[in-house]
Design a protein around this motif. Structure first.
Motif, PDB file in Angstrom:
ATOM      1  N   THR A   5       0.855  -1.187   0.000  1.00  0.00           N
ATOM      2  CA  THR A   5       0.000   0.000   0.000  1.00  0.00           C
ATOM      3  C   THR A   5       0.892   1.239   0.000  1.00  0.00           C
ATOM      4  O   THR A   5       2.099   1.165   0.272  1.00  0.00           O
ATOM      5  CB  THR A   5      -0.907   0.030   1.241  1.00  0.00           C
ATOM      6  OG1 THR A   5      -0.094   0.185   2.408  1.00  0.00           O
ATOM      7  CG2 THR A   5      -1.744  -1.232   1.351  1.00  0.00           C
ATOM      8  N   LYS A   6       0.296   2.392  -0.269  1.00  0.00           N
ATOM      9  CA  LYS A   6       1.089   3.623  -0.297  1.00  0.00           C
ATOM     10  C   LYS A   6       1.651   3.953   1.079  1.00  0.00           C
ATOM     11  O   LYS A   6       2.713   4.551   1.200  1.00  0.00           O
ATOM     12  CB  LYS A   6       0.267   4.787  -0.831  1.00  0.00           C
ATOM     13  CG  LYS A   6      -0.943   5.142  -0.012  1.00  0.00           C
ATOM     14  CD  LYS A   6      -1.730   6.266  -0.659  1.00  0.00           C
ATOM     15  CE  LYS A   6      -2.989   6.569   0.111  1.00  0.00           C
ATOM     16  NZ  LYS A   6      -3.765   7.630  -0.534  1.00  0.00           N
ATOM     17  N   VAL A   9       4.760   1.678   1.545  1.00  0.00           N
ATOM     18  CA  VAL A   9       5.856   2.203   0.725  1.00  0.00           C
ATOM     19  C   VAL A   9       6.487   3.414   1.398  1.00  0.00           C
ATOM     20  O   VAL A   9       7.710   3.517   1.502  1.00  0.00           O
ATOM     21  CB  VAL A   9       5.361   2.567  -0.695  1.00  0.00           C
ATOM     22  CG1 VAL A   9       6.422   3.330  -1.470  1.00  0.00           C
ATOM     23  CG2 VAL A   9       4.950   1.322  -1.449  1.00  0.00           C
ATOM     24  N   ALA A  10       5.652   4.326   1.895  1.00  0.00           N
ATOM     25  CA  ALA A  10       6.162   5.524   2.569  1.00  0.00           C
ATOM     26  C   ALA A  10       6.966   5.153   3.807  1.00  0.00           C
ATOM     27  O   ALA A  10       8.031   5.731   4.071  1.00  0.00           O
ATOM     28  CB  ALA A  10       5.009   6.442   2.948  1.00  0.00           C
TER      29      ALA A  10
END
Length: 59
Positions: A5-6, A9-10
């Motif tokens: 998911t974003k 990743v972050a």
């Protein structure tokens, strides 16, 4: 492996770029900022970090 998911990743990019900026060895040959090195590692699936996924508890 499932798609990240974003938020995952972050989290991985932030943690890995911090490690690189504090002197950890990069696993790819890129002479750039720590964030770009971390992104390249993630693209090439060489990042030594992975997200911890917890199962949802119903009840």
């Amino acid at each position: 492996m499932e798609k990240l998911t974003k938020f995952e990743v972050a989290r991985i990019l932030g943690a890995r770029s911090l490690q690189i900026s504090e002197g950890a060895y990069a696993l790819v040959d890129v002479k750039d900022s720590a964030l770009k090195i971390a992104f390249k590692e993630l693209e090439e699936k060489k990042a030594p970090l992975k997200p911890i996924r917890r199962r949802k508890i119903e009840g």
